[in-house]
Design a protein around this motif. Sequence first.
Motif, PDB file in Angstrom:
ATOM      1  N   PHE A 401       0.827  -1.208   0.000  1.00 38.16           N
ATOM      2  CA  PHE A 401       0.000   0.000   0.000  1.00 38.16           C
ATOM      3  C   PHE A 401       0.862   1.259   0.000  1.00 38.16           C
ATOM      4  CE2 PHE A 401      -1.637   3.161   3.148  1.00 38.16           C
ATOM      5  CZ  PHE A 401      -2.498   3.815   2.295  1.00 38.16           C
ATOM      6  N   LEU A 402       1.870   1.303   0.860  1.00 36.92           N
ATOM      7  CA  LEU A 402       2.709   2.494   0.947  1.00 36.92           C
ATOM      8  C   LEU A 402       3.577   2.655  -0.296  1.00 36.92           C
ATOM      9  CD1 LEU A 402       3.816   2.314   4.691  1.00 36.92           C
ATOM     10  CD2 LEU A 402       2.106   3.812   3.679  1.00 36.92           C
ATOM     11  N   GLU A 403       4.117   1.547  -0.809  1.00 33.61           N
ATOM     12  CA  GLU A 403       4.984   1.644  -1.981  1.00 33.61           C
ATOM     13  C   GLU A 403       4.199   2.067  -3.219  1.00 33.61           C
ATOM     14  OE1 GLU A 403       8.259   1.458  -2.138  1.00 33.61           O
ATOM     15  OE2 GLU A 403       8.229   1.269   0.052  1.00 33.61           O
ATOM     16  N   PHE A 404       3.019   1.508  -3.402  1.00 27.88           N
ATOM     17  CA  PHE A 404       2.223   1.896  -4.565  1.00 27.88           C
ATOM     18  C   PHE A 404       1.621   3.281  -4.400  1.00 27.88           C
ATOM     19  CE2 PHE A 404       2.483  -2.545  -5.797  1.00 27.88           C
ATOM     20  CZ  PHE A 404       2.519  -2.445  -7.176  1.00 27.88           C
ATOM     21  N   TRP A 405       1.432   3.713  -3.159  1.00 32.95           N
ATOM     22  CA  TRP A 405       0.996   5.105  -2.981  1.00 32.95           C
ATOM     23  C   TRP A 405       2.084   6.070  -3.430  1.00 32.95           C
ATOM     24  CZ3 TRP A 405      -2.128   8.833  -3.094  1.00 32.95           C
ATOM     25  CH2 TRP A 405      -1.790  10.077  -2.571  1.00 32.95           C
ATOM     26  N   LYS A 406       3.343   5.739  -3.166  1.00 30.30           N
ATOM     27  CA  LYS A 406       4.425   6.596  -3.652  1.00 30.30           C
ATOM     28  C   LYS A 406       4.395   6.702  -5.169  1.00 30.30           C
ATOM     29  CE  LYS A 406       7.924   4.654  -1.456  1.00 30.30           C
ATOM     30  NZ  LYS A 406       9.302   4.445  -0.943  1.00 30.30           N
ATOM     31  N   ARG A 407       4.090   5.609  -5.842  1.00 28.74           N
ATOM     32  CA  ARG A 407       3.983   5.652  -7.296  1.00 28.74           C
ATOM     33  C   ARG A 407       2.772   6.487  -7.719  1.00 28.74           C
ATOM     34  NH1 ARG A 407       6.347   1.340 -10.157  1.00 28.74           N
ATOM     35  NH2 ARG A 407       4.470   1.065 -11.431  1.00 28.74           N
ATOM     36  N   LYS A 832       9.019  -7.548   3.432  1.00 27.68           N
ATOM     37  CA  LYS A 832       8.695  -6.133   3.282  1.00 27.68           C
ATOM     38  C   LYS A 832       9.841  -5.387   2.607  1.00 27.68           C
ATOM     39  CE  LYS A 832       6.993  -3.987   6.884  1.00 27.68           C
ATOM     40  NZ  LYS A 832       5.761  -3.339   6.417  1.00 27.68           N
ATOM     41  N   THR A 833      11.070  -5.671   3.041  1.00 29.06           N
ATOM     42  CA  THR A 833      12.224  -4.994   2.442  1.00 29.06           C
ATOM     43  C   THR A 833      12.382  -5.367   0.977  1.00 29.06           C
ATOM     44  OG1 THR A 833      13.319  -5.046   4.609  1.00 29.06           O
ATOM     45  CG2 THR A 833      14.698  -4.594   2.681  1.00 29.06           C
ATOM     46  N   LEU A 834      12.172  -6.652   0.665  1.00 39.34           N
ATOM     47  CA  LEU A 834      12.297  -7.099  -0.722  1.00 39.34           C
ATOM     48  C   LEU A 834      11.241  -6.436  -1.603  1.00 39.34           C
ATOM     49  CD1 LEU A 834      13.624  -8.978  -2.803  1.00 39.34           C
ATOM     50  CD2 LEU A 834      11.965 -10.744  -2.123  1.00 39.34           C
ATOM     51  N   ILE A 839       9.675  -2.671  -5.947  1.00 40.25           N
ATOM     52  CA  ILE A 839       8.687  -1.724  -6.483  1.00 40.25           C
ATOM     53  C   ILE A 839       9.336  -0.349  -6.610  1.00 40.25           C
ATOM     54  CG2 ILE A 839       6.445  -0.634  -6.123  1.00 40.25           C
ATOM     55  CD1 ILE A 839       5.606  -3.054  -4.519  1.00 40.25           C
ATOM     56  N   PRO A 840       9.580   0.131  -7.797  1.00 42.67           N
ATOM     57  CA  PRO A 840      10.207   1.458  -7.961  1.00 42.67           C
ATOM     58  C   PRO A 840       9.240   2.573  -7.578  1.00 42.67           C
ATOM     59  CG  PRO A 840       9.607   0.559 -10.099  1.00 42.67           C
ATOM     60  CD  PRO A 840       9.328  -0.528  -9.098  1.00 42.67           C
ATOM     61  N   LYS A 844       7.397   2.985 -14.762  1.00 41.59           N
ATOM     62  CA  LYS A 844       8.257   3.005 -15.939  1.00 41.59           C
ATOM     63  C   LYS A 844       7.703   3.934 -17.014  1.00 41.59           C
ATOM     64  CE  LYS A 844      10.531   0.000 -19.320  1.00 41.59           C
ATOM     65  NZ  LYS A 844      10.191   0.858 -20.453  1.00 41.59           N
ATOM     66  N   ASP A 845       6.371   3.883 -17.248  1.00 46.07           N
ATOM     67  CA  ASP A 845       5.807   4.742 -18.288  1.00 46.07           C
ATOM     68  C   ASP A 845       5.947   6.216 -17.921  1.00 46.07           C
ATOM     69  OD1 ASP A 845       4.085   4.505 -16.173  1.00 46.07           O
ATOM     70  OD2 ASP A 845       2.278   4.732 -17.400  1.00 46.07           O
ATOM     71  N   LEU A 846       5.850   6.535 -16.611  1.00 44.27           N
ATOM     72  CA  LEU A 846       6.042   7.926 -16.198  1.00 44.27           C
ATOM     73  C   LEU A 846       7.490   8.352 -16.401  1.00 44.27           C
ATOM     74  CD1 LEU A 846       5.000  10.511 -14.892  1.00 44.27           C
ATOM     75  CD2 LEU A 846       5.475   9.495 -12.648  1.00 44.27           C
ATOM     76  N   ARG A 847       8.432   7.468 -16.089  1.00 42.31           N
ATOM     77  CA  ARG A 847       9.837   7.791 -16.301  1.00 42.31           C
ATOM     78  C   ARG A 847      10.120   8.014 -17.783  1.00 42.31           C
ATOM     79  NH1 ARG A 847      11.684   3.638 -14.194  1.00 42.31           N
ATOM     80  NH2 ARG A 847      11.934   4.402 -12.074  1.00 42.31           N
ATOM     81  N   ASP A 848       9.498   7.183 -18.639  1.00 39.31           N
ATOM     82  CA  ASP A 848       9.684   7.355 -20.083  1.00 39.31           C
ATOM     83  C   ASP A 848       9.084   8.673 -20.563  1.00 39.31           C
ATOM     84  OD1 ASP A 848      10.962   4.943 -20.150  1.00 39.31           O
ATOM     85  OD2 ASP A 848       9.209   3.805 -20.797  1.00 39.31           O
ATOM     86  N   ARG A 849       7.918   9.030 -20.018  1.00 39.43           N
ATOM     87  CA  ARG A 849       7.294  10.292 -20.413  1.00 39.43           C
ATOM     88  C   ARG A 849       8.155  11.479 -20.007  1.00 39.43           C
ATOM     89  NH1 ARG A 849       1.720   9.405 -17.558  1.00 39.43           N
ATOM     90  NH2 ARG A 849       1.456  11.638 -17.911  1.00 39.43           N
ATOM     91  N   MET A 850       8.748  11.399 -18.825  1.00 35.44           N
ATOM     92  CA  MET A 850       9.594  12.499 -18.368  1.00 35.44           C
ATOM     93  C   MET A 850      10.855  12.612 -19.223  1.00 35.44           C
ATOM     94  SD  MET A 850       9.139  11.941 -14.247  1.00 35.44           S
ATOM     95  CE  MET A 850      10.070  13.384 -13.764  1.00 35.44           C
ATOM     96  N   ARG A 851      11.436  11.470 -19.602  1.00 28.87           N
ATOM     97  CA  ARG A 851      12.600  11.508 -20.487  1.00 28.87           C
ATOM     98  C   ARG A 851      12.217  12.035 -21.862  1.00 28.87           C
ATOM     99  NH1 ARG A 851      15.132   5.516 -19.105  1.00 28.87           N
ATOM    100  NH2 ARG A 851      15.950   6.030 -17.026  1.00 28.87           N
TER     101      ARG A 851
END
Length: 888
Positions: A401-407, A832-834, A839-840, A844-851
Amino acid sequence: MCCWIGRRQRTAAVCPERRMTPLCSTLPPTGAQQKTTASPTLVIQRSETSSPPFFFTAISFIAVRNKSSGLCFTDGKRRIDYILVYRKSSTQTEKREIFERNIRAEGLHMEKEASLTNSDVIFLKLHAPWDVLCRYAELMNIRMPFRRKIFYKHRRHKFMSRMEKRINKFRGFLPRKPMKFTASLPDLEEGESFTAPFSRSRIHHFIIHNKDSFFNNATRSRIVHHILQRVKYEEGKNKMGLNRLLNNNSYEAAFPLHEGSYHSKHPVRTHGADNQRHLLYECWAWWGVWYKYQPLDLIRRYFGEKIGLYFAWLGWYTGMLFPAALVGLLVFLYGLFTLEHCQVSKELCEATDIVMCPICDQYCPYLRLSDSCIYAKVTHLFDNGATVFFAVFMAVWATVFLEFWKRRRAVLAYDWDLADWEEEEEEIRPQFEAKYSKKERMNPISGKPEPYQAFTDKYSRLVVSTSGIFFMILVVIAAVSGIVIYRVITVSTFAAFGWALIRNNSQVATTGTAVCINFCVIMLLNLYEKVALLLTNLEQPRTESEWENSFTLKMFLFQFVNINSSTFYIAFFLGRFTGRPGAYLRLINRWKLEECHPSGCLFDLCLQMGIIMVLKQTWNNVIELGAPILQNWWTRQSLRKDHGPSAKASFPQWERDYNLQPMNAYGLFDEYLEMILQFGFITIFVAAFPLAPLLALLNNIIEIRLDAYKFVTQWRRPLPSQDKDIGIWYDILEGIGILAVITNAFVIAVTSDFIPRMVYAYKYGPCAGQGRAGEGSVISGGFSCLFLGRYRDYREPPDSAEPYSYTLQFWHVLAARLAFIIVFEHMVFAIKTLIAYLIPDLPKDLRDRMRREKYLIQEMMYEAELERLQKEKNERRRRGKAQNKEWP
């Protein structure tokens, strides 16, 4: 060039069928025709201007109506961007006059009008003209839509294209998604355009079809508020700002206007929206759309990014509760369906010949173990073979939940132009300035002298504040101790009760009444807000954000300890220190300490969590919505009594908004705190109450619409403000996730009977050593024998060589419990750590759009430079021709 080219902004497209004139204007906007240039990989398109909140799709507003609606000055043309309210009887007249004179010097237009209900109340209407808006938009680096709209289309293989066509054809036979709004609904369609920090020197690059609507209402209000915060009201270095005048009662209120009424005779779907408030009400705040997705872009445009992020987080949290609630319900159903095959409950129900020791000294009778049959069955619903899996699942769920909220937050920050947004250098709090104005130090950022707090003074105040926090936590523990004393004394009273139902269920009656009393204590101890306010002001934080973070942390600690202290007592201390027959620990040498039920302490923990969670959420919802509704109802009744039943309908908008309730003094603090405490409930002790996520889900579905209804209909419009995350609350959520792993490990190992059952099955059962659990008697291992009855413990009988000493089974169970805690915690923390690593934070699509945007920006810079050079070349050529013509 690079300073003004920016990113794409999601903006709402204007309904193509009919357009409305912007408020306070009689001139219709001139739309631009779209021109499309296609290429295999790049589509460059002239974009429409972003739909401002004043381009509506229903009724054509004319100047006369605007004048009477209370959204404009008396001329019906200049829009009201901000309202200040003061009383003529105020003693701060001189400061107010200087402040208003400096407001005029900044270029703002002003108009005063007395209240229709109270002649002592004066409304000061403010309007920012075009040149002022442009000047401060450039100073504040406000991003506005850029002229070109660019889409990048990926090249796809022919096979993938055919597959997409077939999938889309199949989707055509399926029903429309019920949770999305109708595609034809106006003002909900989204477009994208590049945005750039506004610049007057490059104003021709921005999409300006109409100056009245280029800056939307939220942006105009933010600009005016920025000006008001920097206008002086008295001669002096720091005698400036609207907040200081509100604190010393020079002004009574300050707020932007709502955009008309949220009620309309015609629905949005058939006649379009009268205004943005009406659109938000029918598409978001109305209870009939409780199952729909939230229109986050509309919320952001009307209330600002900070409130939009809160509702985005709340919606994301609610959506993530669906899998947690489903798995929790399956765990409960698993316990229900396997109830008839539970060996422990079978043996308890059949143990009619086993007599248990009384739970109290005087009035409690000897009981048969079979009397605990119903409690053992209820305990199995929550404490079964799937409990460990569910505890691991919820720990992993919290991390996901927290990791996907960051995304999700990263996507919203990108779409809302917050990715590169940096908060301005905050102003010093007036209290800090007044306290430490004698000692100054150079600010390394601004290069200006400012008040300075010495190191010794700062940390001495911090020590005193921390001591106050611990003292208040001790007060909570004292209240819990009082409830423990109540439980010890009352169990004997209920055992001697005249009503047979209460007498035979004295432990359950004691637990139920104690939980209700505990809830009342929790509500009464909400005075922590005043204590937290006192301690935070004692620390003298330098800026408002520091003050807010300090206050938030204190309030969370107080409320968390207040709500969960009794739950921790039941989970880890109830029945652990009662002693043994002949050596019981007694309260003031009279009352025997409370013991767990023969079926275990998990039933008491489930009852505690269920009652507290349901009552707390119900109470919060009733108070949260009921208080402003009752206050506004009382105000309407008073107005009807003094001015007639139809008086409010004739009031201008500023008068109606003034009669609404202001937003909380602490902003979104109460809303966040309620949800964070709920998050603690569904994670910290979820192993003991798997239905907690389901209850939270049902509450949050109501909470979203309740908060929406409150913001749209019951509160004044808050100042739209920007923020790129949820602040300190995210750190608190991560802390709760770590604490949840530890507490669930101890609940399973210590509170539940999972470990004793496993030890018996694999060590002492009839099938021990054969690699599978046995089905023999479990009772003899967990209940020690006395001459007159049995009690729950692992001790030798009184006629043994070492009477009442711990048996070998006790040490086996203790070792198994410690091993389980260590293995469980390390395994879950590793998972949890793994997951957090895999989870970045950026999709990826947002990173590609920014590039891709960086590449396009370079291309646009190159094209713009070529265009500038070509213009200079043409200009020199024209000058040369002109000189040749003048030569004789």
